[in-house]
Motif scaffolding. Structure first.
Motif, PDB file in Angstrom:
ATOM      1  N   UNK A 129       0.835  -1.202   0.000  1.00  0.00           N
ATOM      2  CA  UNK A 129       0.000   0.000   0.000  1.00  0.00           C
ATOM      3  C   UNK A 129       0.873   1.257   0.000  1.00  0.00           C
ATOM      4  N   UNK A 130       1.915   1.213   0.830  1.00  0.00           N
ATOM      5  CA  UNK A 130       2.777   2.394   0.979  1.00  0.00           C
ATOM      6  C   UNK A 130       3.554   2.700  -0.296  1.00  0.00           C
ATOM      7  N   UNK A 131       3.886   1.652  -1.052  1.00  0.00           N
ATOM      8  CA  UNK A 131       4.732   1.830  -2.232  1.00  0.00           C
ATOM      9  C   UNK A 131       6.158   1.373  -2.002  1.00  0.00           C
ATOM     10  N   UNK A 132       6.370   0.580  -0.957  1.00  0.00           N
ATOM     11  CA  UNK A 132       7.692   0.000  -0.698  1.00  0.00           C
ATOM     12  C   UNK A 132       7.869  -1.220  -1.600  1.00  0.00           C
ATOM     13  N   UNK A 133       9.049  -1.346  -2.214  1.00  0.00           N
ATOM     14  CA  UNK A 133       9.299  -2.441  -3.165  1.00  0.00           C
ATOM     15  C   UNK A 133       9.583  -3.756  -2.434  1.00  0.00           C
ATOM     16  N   UNK A 134       8.561  -4.278  -1.752  1.00  0.00           N
ATOM     17  CA  UNK A 134       8.737  -5.569  -1.077  1.00  0.00           C
ATOM     18  C   UNK A 134       8.702  -6.661  -2.138  1.00  0.00           C
ATOM     19  N   UNK A 135       9.611  -7.644  -2.003  1.00  0.00           N
ATOM     20  CA  UNK A 135       9.795  -8.674  -3.024  1.00  0.00           C
ATOM     21  C   UNK A 135       9.128  -9.971  -2.602  1.00  0.00           C
ATOM     22  N   UNK A 136       9.145 -10.237  -1.293  1.00  0.00           N
ATOM     23  CA  UNK A 136       8.536 -11.473  -0.815  1.00  0.00           C
ATOM     24  C   UNK A 136       8.771 -11.650   0.665  1.00  0.00           C
ATOM     25  N   UNK A 137       8.367 -12.807   1.161  1.00  0.00           N
ATOM     26  CA  UNK A 137       8.485 -13.063   2.596  1.00  0.00           C
ATOM     27  C   UNK A 137       8.522 -14.568   2.857  1.00  0.00           C
ATOM     28  N   UNK A 138       9.138 -14.971   3.949  1.00  0.00           N
ATOM     29  CA  UNK A 138       9.097 -16.387   4.354  1.00  0.00           C
ATOM     30  C   UNK A 138       9.365 -16.547   5.846  1.00  0.00           C
ATOM     31  N   UNK A 139       8.887 -17.677   6.384  1.00  0.00           N
ATOM     32  CA  UNK A 139       9.207 -18.022   7.775  1.00  0.00           C
ATOM     33  C   UNK A 139      10.642 -18.534   7.830  1.00  0.00           C
ATOM     34  N   UNK A 140      11.344 -18.223   8.909  1.00  0.00           N
ATOM     35  CA  UNK A 140      12.755 -18.615   9.035  1.00  0.00           C
ATOM     36  C   UNK A 140      12.956 -19.898   9.847  1.00  0.00           C
ATOM     37  N   UNK A 141      14.221 -20.251  10.009  1.00  0.00           N
ATOM     38  CA  UNK A 141      14.610 -21.535  10.596  1.00  0.00           C
ATOM     39  C   UNK A 141      14.269 -21.622  12.088  1.00  0.00           C
ATOM     40  N   UNK A 142      14.433 -20.489  12.780  1.00  0.00           N
ATOM     41  CA  UNK A 142      14.104 -20.453  14.213  1.00  0.00           C
ATOM     42  C   UNK A 142      12.630 -20.074  14.377  1.00  0.00           C
ATOM     43  N   UNK A 143      11.895 -20.737  15.263  1.00  0.00           N
ATOM     44  CA  UNK A 143      10.483 -20.369  15.430  1.00  0.00           C
ATOM     45  C   UNK A 143      10.345 -18.923  15.897  1.00  0.00           C
ATOM     46  N   UNK A 144       9.354 -18.223  15.344  1.00  0.00           N
ATOM     47  CA  UNK A 144       9.074 -16.790  15.543  1.00  0.00           C
ATOM     48  C   UNK A 144      10.109 -15.878  14.872  1.00  0.00           C
ATOM     49  N   UNK A 145      10.949 -16.468  14.021  1.00  0.00           N
ATOM     50  CA  UNK A 145      11.840 -15.662  13.182  1.00  0.00           C
ATOM     51  C   UNK A 145      11.303 -15.687  11.744  1.00  0.00           C
ATOM     52  N   UNK A 146      11.297 -14.509  11.114  1.00  0.00           N
ATOM     53  CA  UNK A 146      10.733 -14.344   9.785  1.00  0.00           C
ATOM     54  C   UNK A 146      11.664 -13.522   8.918  1.00  0.00           C
ATOM     55  N   UNK A 147      11.341 -13.439   7.641  1.00  0.00           N
ATOM     56  CA  UNK A 147      12.135 -12.640   6.715  1.00  0.00           C
ATOM     57  C   UNK A 147      11.205 -11.954   5.716  1.00  0.00           C
ATOM     58  N   UNK A 148      11.571 -10.740   5.338  1.00  0.00           N
ATOM     59  CA  UNK A 148      10.985 -10.158   4.128  1.00  0.00           C
ATOM     60  C   UNK A 148      12.134  -9.660   3.279  1.00  0.00           C
ATOM     61  N   UNK A 149      11.915  -9.598   1.975  1.00  0.00           N
ATOM     62  CA  UNK A 149      12.949  -9.081   1.088  1.00  0.00           C
ATOM     63  C   UNK A 149      12.449  -7.798   0.436  1.00  0.00           C
ATOM     64  N   UNK A 150      13.376  -6.884   0.187  1.00  0.00           N
ATOM     65  CA  UNK A 150      13.074  -5.647  -0.533  1.00  0.00           C
ATOM     66  C   UNK A 150      14.000  -5.572  -1.736  1.00  0.00           C
ATOM     67  N   UNK A 151      13.432  -5.288  -2.908  1.00  0.00           N
ATOM     68  CA  UNK A 151      14.261  -5.137  -4.089  1.00  0.00           C
ATOM     69  C   UNK A 151      13.616  -5.741  -5.319  1.00  0.00           C
ATOM     70  N   UNK A 152      14.313  -5.761  -6.456  1.00  0.00           N
ATOM     71  CA  UNK A 152      15.561  -5.033  -6.663  1.00  0.00           C
ATOM     72  C   UNK A 152      15.330  -3.525  -6.661  1.00  0.00           C
ATOM     73  N   UNK A 153      16.274  -2.821  -6.051  1.00  0.00           N
ATOM     74  CA  UNK A 153      16.244  -1.364  -5.968  1.00  0.00           C
ATOM     75  C   UNK A 153      17.559  -0.851  -6.528  1.00  0.00           C
ATOM     76  N   UNK A 154      17.504   0.245  -7.277  1.00  0.00           N
ATOM     77  CA  UNK A 154      18.738   0.783  -7.838  1.00  0.00           C
ATOM     78  C   UNK A 154      19.338   1.837  -6.911  1.00  0.00           C
TER      79      UNK A 154
END
Ligand code: ADP
Ligand code: MN
Ligand code: MN
Ligand code: MN
Length: 371
Positions: A186-211
């Motif tokens: 909504x904001x216009x941030x170039x979010x690329x994706x997201x996933x749950x991480x190896x440790x429980x309650x740890x997560x990841x999102x990616x931003x990009x590609x950005x120049x």
């Protein structure tokens, strides 16, 4: 039960009545900036009487630097210089979020403002059209500092089922991840994706590609949105690179990099050249890959848990135990990008992208010397 904040229990139905009031021609503008820790974000809001159409329509502002670990002596007013504008996903259109640079009383960058030095390097390497994609890992905590959803006494089952996991026994706090994703879009941030991480309650999102400079701008705003979404749910997101000691993964901010030359046919040779240059400046890079000169990352870069040792530089195709990984597909197609796996989750993307661009494409990192 996880400890959530008292504010998160306030009536959302009552809130909704006020949030849906019409606001006429007015516009709420929330100024966001990095505080004196180099890690924390601050924000404050003012009214404009017409909707700003571009960043030039947003006035400079100021704040009390003695309350954000930023002021020098008795000169505590700091300048807020708007640099990029986003839609506000909390108060909705036409309201704005504005990310700002901080200048001191003498209009020089504050100690933790690395945007100016970053943009100078990005300007100098402009012809290479350098792209970045950063993978922001983070850990959810209750307001008591205990990992969200972990048993009060004891630990969850060992790592294994949690990475990209599904099911109530594996995924802790997905509401936050999904709401943050929508807020970024909504904001216009170039979010690329997201996933749950190896440790429980740890997560990841990616931003990009950005120049170029856009990488730092978008990642900082994505972090602001994460902290605000978490606030609404009454929990805390930490970017500590190793929140739990023991046999639990830490949190990094892998940085993917490519230039125009690397993306074109036969680009692998340019990737190899860049890696060769990075190998000669390992210590310098480690120094700017967390806000404390490498001290935070020591706890994470142990050589275990899918990390390389902080002491040694290494690179390899598909190797998640190396400092630099060339993704398998890039090795096969002989063009694309590489991944620097060393930056800590709490890194400043401006210093990370500045030092990578300078090492790979210039002979000096002037930004580092001037700080
Ligand atoms: P990983 O396999 O390491 O977990 P992710 O899928 O989490 O990788 O993240 C990949 C990142 O790479 C994203 O941030 C994306 O924007 C970025 N990326 C993709 N292509 C390029 C490219 N050509 N140059 C730079 N970054 C890229
Ligand atoms: Mn990833
Ligand atoms: Mn990851
Ligand atoms: Mn990665």
């Amino acid at each position: 039960m996880a400890a959530v904040s008292p504010s998160s229990h306030l009536s959302k139905a009552v809130r909704q009545q006020y949030m849906s009031l019409p606001q006429g021609e007015t516009c709420q503008v929330t100024y966001v900036w990095i505080d004196g820790t180099g890690e924390g974000l601050r924000s404050k809001t003012r009214t404009l009487y017409s909707e700003p159409k571009s960043i030039e329509d947003i006035p400079e502002w100021n704040f009390d630097g003695s309350s954000t670990y930023q002021a020098e002596g008795s000169n505590s007013d700091m300048y807020l210089i708007p640099v990029c504008m986003f839609k506000d996903p909390f108060t909705l259109d036409p309201n704005k979020l504005v990310f700002c640079e901080v200048l001191k009383y003498n209009r020089l960058p504050a100690e933790t403002n690395h945007r100016l030095s970053c943009s100078k390097v990005m300007e100098a390497v402009k012809e290479h059209c350098i792209w970045f994609g950063m993978e922001q890992e983070y850990t959810l905590l209750g307001v008591d500092g205990h990992p969200f959803g972990w048993p009060t006494n004891g630990y969850p089952a060992p790592q294994g089922p949690y990475y990209c996991g599904v099911g109530a026994n594996n995924a802790y706090g997905r509401d936050i991840v999904e709401c943050h994703y929508k807020a970024c879009l909504y904001a216009g941030v170039k979010i690329y994706g997201t996933n749950a991480e190896v440790m429980p309650s740890q997560w990841e999102f990616q931003v990009g590609p950005c120049e170029g400079i856009e990488m730092g701008d978008h990642l900082w705003v994505a972090r602001y949105l994460l902290h605000r979404v978490c606030e609404d749910f009454g929990v805390v997101a930490t970017l500590d690179p190793k929140p739990m000691v023991g046999n639990w993964c830490g949190a990094g901010c892998h940085t993917n990099v490519s230039t125009k030359e690397m993306r074109e046919k036969g680009g692998l040779q340019y990737i190899e050249q860049a890696i060769e240059k990075l190998s000669k400046k390992h210590a310098e890079h480690i120094r700017v890959y967390d806000p404390h000169g490498g001290k935070d990352n020591i706890r994470r870069l142990t050589g275990l848990h899918e990390t390389s040792s902080i002491e040694d530089f290494s690179a390899g195709v598909a190797n998640r135990g190396a400092s630099i990984r060339i993704p398998r597909q890039v090795g096969q197609e002989k063009r694309g990008y590489f991944e620097d796996r060393r930056p800590a989750a709490n890194c400043d993307p401006y210093t990370v992208t500045r030092s990578i661009a300078a090492t790979c494409l210039l002979d000096t990192d002037e930004g580092e010397n001037s700080k």
